[in-house]
Design an enzyme around this catalytic site. Structure first.
Site, PDB file in Angstrom:
ATOM      1  N   ARG A  71       0.843  -1.196   0.000  1.00 19.01           N
ATOM      2  CA  ARG A  71       0.000   0.000   0.000  1.00 19.01           C
ATOM      3  C   ARG A  71       0.876   1.243   0.000  1.00 19.01           C
ATOM      4  NH1 ARG A  71      -5.140   1.627   2.274  1.00 19.01           N
ATOM      5  NH2 ARG A  71      -5.291   3.858   1.809  1.00 19.01           N
ATOM      6  N   ARG A 112      -5.693   1.488  -4.564  1.00 16.14           N
ATOM      7  CA  ARG A 112      -4.812   0.890  -3.571  1.00 16.14           C
ATOM      8  C   ARG A 112      -4.812  -0.627  -3.711  1.00 16.14           C
ATOM      9  NH1 ARG A 112      -8.450   3.100   0.280  1.00 16.14           N
ATOM     10  NH2 ARG A 112      -7.802   5.081  -0.584  1.00 16.14           N
ATOM     11  N   ASP A 158      -6.902  -2.080   1.349  1.00 16.30           N
ATOM     12  CA  ASP A 158      -7.413  -1.119   2.321  1.00 16.30           C
ATOM     13  C   ASP A 158      -8.088  -1.932   3.422  1.00 16.30           C
ATOM     14  OD1 ASP A 158      -8.168   1.391   3.386  1.00 16.30           O
ATOM     15  OD2 ASP A 158     -10.121   1.272   2.389  1.00 16.30           O
ATOM     16  N   ASP A 168      -9.994  -1.324   6.878  1.00 11.36           N
ATOM     17  CA  ASP A 168     -10.600  -0.279   7.707  1.00 11.36           C
ATOM     18  C   ASP A 168     -11.212  -0.887   8.967  1.00 11.36           C
ATOM     19  OD1 ASP A 168      -9.942   1.764   5.966  1.00 11.36           O
ATOM     20  OD2 ASP A 168     -11.841   1.665   4.878  1.00 11.36           O
TER      21      ASP A 168
HETATM   22  N1  PH2 Z   1     -12.830   2.777  -0.605  1.00 14.06           N
HETATM   23  C1  PH2 Z   1     -12.584   4.067  -0.583  1.00 14.06           C
HETATM   24  C2  PH2 Z   1     -13.140   4.996  -1.562  1.00 14.06           C
HETATM   25  N2  PH2 Z   1     -14.034   4.409  -2.479  1.00 14.06           N
HETATM   26  N3  PH2 Z   1     -15.212   2.579  -3.351  1.00 14.06           N
HETATM   27  C3  PH2 Z   1     -15.506   1.276  -3.322  1.00 14.06           C
HETATM   28  N4  PH2 Z   1     -16.382   0.785  -4.185  1.00 14.06           N
HETATM   29  N5  PH2 Z   1     -14.926   0.423  -2.418  1.00 14.06           N
HETATM   30  C4  PH2 Z   1     -14.028   0.885  -1.498  1.00 14.06           C
HETATM   31  O1  PH2 Z   1     -13.512   0.084  -0.672  1.00 14.06           O
HETATM   32  C5  PH2 Z   1     -13.700   2.261  -1.501  1.00 14.06           C
HETATM   33  C6  PH2 Z   1     -14.315   3.091  -2.469  1.00 14.06           C
HETATM   34  C7  PH2 Z   1     -11.714   4.644   0.436  1.00 14.06           C
HETATM   35  O2  PH2 Z   1     -11.133   3.735   1.239  1.00 14.06           O
HETATM   36 MG    MG Z   2     -11.469   2.731   3.123  1.00 10.25          MG
HETATM   37 MG    MG Z   3      -8.521   2.867   4.899  1.00 14.38          MG
END
Ligand code: PH2
Ligand code: MG
Ligand code: MG
Length: 152
Positions: free
Chosen positions: A83, A93, A96, A98
């Protein structure tokens, strides 16, 4: 131990392989047990649209790590999997991870807000959460089922 939910997202490289590697790395440390993982689904990018489609899902984990230590661990695994933090906000990325929900805790600190501040607006998070437990309570917002029903 609280049940903790982690958002999984990837838009670059072999997305499924990378998400699998992230879950393995998280489980390897010995202080995180991956309890269940939702199915992974293709989603249109939200917020920064000039990027490939995401693969998204969520994992339920059990851990004794307190929220800030867990966040640090998630960031460590993101870095391990390539990342880069230099791109645009919400941009592409490899991985991710979270911190979405930490039991029924509500945390509001400069570095960490739980529940995740955009959780209640994001179908790509709410739908896999509902797959694991549609009655799951989002502290301050009601059940995942109710939040999803309120989205147009
Ligand atoms: N994550 C984001 C911004 N936009 N869009 C989708 N479809 N899926 C994501 O995980 C995502 C995003 C920021 O972390
Ligand atoms: Mg995110
Ligand atoms: Mg994040």
């Amino acid at each position: 131990m609280p049940l903790v939910y982690i958002g999984l997202g990837s838009t670059l490289g072999d997305r499924e392989q990378t998400i699998g590697a992230a879950l393995e790395l998280l489980a390897q440390g010995g202080d995180i047990e991956v309890a269940t993982v939702s199915s992974l689904r293709e989603t249109d990018p939200v917020g920064y649209e000039q990027q490939p489609r995401f693969l998204n899902g969520v994992a339920a984990i059990r851990t004794e790590l307190e929220p800030r230590a867990l966040l640090a661990r998630l960031q460590e695994v993101e870095l391990e999997l390539g990342r880069e933090r230099s791109g645009p906000r919400f941009g592409p990325r490899t991985i991710d991870l979270d911190l979405l929900l930490y039991g029924d805790e509500q945390i509001d600190e400069p570095e960490l807000v739980v529940p995740h501040p955009r959780l209640t607006e994001r179908r790509f998070v709410l739908e896999p959460l509902a797959e694991l437990d549609s009655g799951l309570e989002v502290p301050g917002a009601g059940s995942v089922r109710a939040v999803l029903a309120g989205l147009q």
